[in-house]
Design a protein around this motif. Structure first.
Motif, PDB file in Angstrom:
ATOM      1  N   SER A 117      -5.906   4.611  -6.889  1.00  0.00           N
ATOM      2  CA  SER A 117      -6.407   3.306  -6.447  1.00  0.00           C
ATOM      3  C   SER A 117      -5.316   2.517  -5.725  1.00  0.00           C
ATOM      4  O   SER A 117      -4.118   2.691  -5.982  1.00  0.00           O
ATOM      5  CB  SER A 117      -6.920   2.497  -7.635  1.00  0.00           C
ATOM      6  N   ILE A 118      -5.757   1.648  -4.842  1.00  0.00           N
ATOM      7  CA  ILE A 118      -4.836   0.830  -4.052  1.00  0.00           C
ATOM      8  C   ILE A 118      -4.032  -0.094  -4.956  1.00  0.00           C
ATOM      9  O   ILE A 118      -2.820  -0.254  -4.776  1.00  0.00           O
ATOM     10  CB  ILE A 118      -5.622   0.030  -2.997  1.00  0.00           C
ATOM     11  N   THR A 119      -4.676  -0.677  -5.952  1.00  0.00           N
ATOM     12  CA  THR A 119      -3.998  -1.589  -6.858  1.00  0.00           C
ATOM     13  C   THR A 119      -2.909  -0.867  -7.644  1.00  0.00           C
ATOM     14  O   THR A 119      -1.793  -1.386  -7.797  1.00  0.00           O
ATOM     15  CB  THR A 119      -5.003  -2.225  -7.827  1.00  0.00           C
ATOM     16  N   LEU A 120      -3.204   0.320  -8.125  1.00  0.00           N
ATOM     17  CA  LEU A 120      -2.217   1.082  -8.887  1.00  0.00           C
ATOM     18  C   LEU A 120      -1.028   1.486  -8.012  1.00  0.00           C
ATOM     19  O   LEU A 120       0.130   1.393  -8.444  1.00  0.00           O
ATOM     20  CB  LEU A 120      -2.867   2.329  -9.500  1.00  0.00           C
ATOM     21  N   ILE A 121      -1.304   1.899  -6.792  1.00  0.00           N
ATOM     22  CA  ILE A 121      -0.216   2.258  -5.866  1.00  0.00           C
ATOM     23  C   ILE A 121       0.673   1.051  -5.608  1.00  0.00           C
ATOM     24  O   ILE A 121       1.903   1.157  -5.626  1.00  0.00           O
ATOM     25  CB  ILE A 121      -0.783   2.791  -4.537  1.00  0.00           C
ATOM     26  N   ALA A 122       0.061  -0.109  -5.379  1.00  0.00           N
ATOM     27  CA  ALA A 122       0.833  -1.324  -5.110  1.00  0.00           C
ATOM     28  C   ALA A 122       1.728  -1.680  -6.292  1.00  0.00           C
ATOM     29  O   ALA A 122       2.876  -2.076  -6.113  1.00  0.00           O
ATOM     30  CB  ALA A 122      -0.114  -2.479  -4.789  1.00  0.00           C
ATOM     31  N   ARG A 123       1.211  -1.512  -7.505  1.00  0.00           N
ATOM     32  CA  ARG A 123       2.024  -1.788  -8.697  1.00  0.00           C
ATOM     33  C   ARG A 123       3.173  -0.798  -8.827  1.00  0.00           C
ATOM     34  O   ARG A 123       4.298  -1.183  -9.147  1.00  0.00           O
ATOM     35  CB  ARG A 123       1.155  -1.712  -9.945  1.00  0.00           C
ATOM     36  N   LEU A 124       2.888   0.481  -8.600  1.00  0.00           N
ATOM     37  CA  LEU A 124       3.931   1.506  -8.758  1.00  0.00           C
ATOM     38  C   LEU A 124       5.064   1.349  -7.741  1.00  0.00           C
ATOM     39  O   LEU A 124       6.234   1.506  -8.068  1.00  0.00           O
ATOM     40  CB  LEU A 124       3.319   2.907  -8.627  1.00  0.00           C
ATOM     41  N   ILE A 125       4.707   1.041  -6.515  1.00  0.00           N
ATOM     42  CA  ILE A 125       5.717   0.925  -5.457  1.00  0.00           C
ATOM     43  C   ILE A 125       6.363  -0.454  -5.446  1.00  0.00           C
ATOM     44  O   ILE A 125       7.513  -0.611  -5.052  1.00  0.00           O
ATOM     45  CB  ILE A 125       5.092   1.270  -4.095  1.00  0.00           C
TER      46      ILE A 125
END
Length: 88
Positions: free
Chosen positions: A24-32
């Motif tokens: 998900s876009i939200t998860l990617i944004a949090r991880l990066i």
């Protein structure tokens, strides 16, 4: 408020791979550690262009004197250092 720093090449690669793995876009944004819009725009750029490199246009006011004019002016100043700006 200042402009945020660009994502590194590694981070952009991570975004592309994570989206290909359907993360998900939200998860990617949090991880990066970037915004959701950065994730979306990076992925969209990869989809459209096949490339994620960033080529920013130059910013600021255009130069009044071009490079050739600057060299010519420099040469004139060196010929007679006592000339005023009006005389040049």
């Amino acid at each position: 408020m200042g402009k945020a720093a660009d994502l590194s090449e590694f981070d952009r690669g991570q975004i592309v791979m994570a989206r290909r793995l359907e993360t998900s876009i939200t998860l990617i944004a949090r991880l990066i550690g970037c915004s959701r819009s950065a994730v979306v725009s990076t992925h969209a750029k990869w989809i459209n262009d096949g490339d994620t490199s960033i080529r920013r246009q130059g910013v600021g006011r255009p130069r009044v004197i071009k490079e050739n004019g600057r060299r010519r002016l420099s040469r004139l100043v060196k010929q007679n250092r006592r000339q005023t700006v009006a005389q040049l």
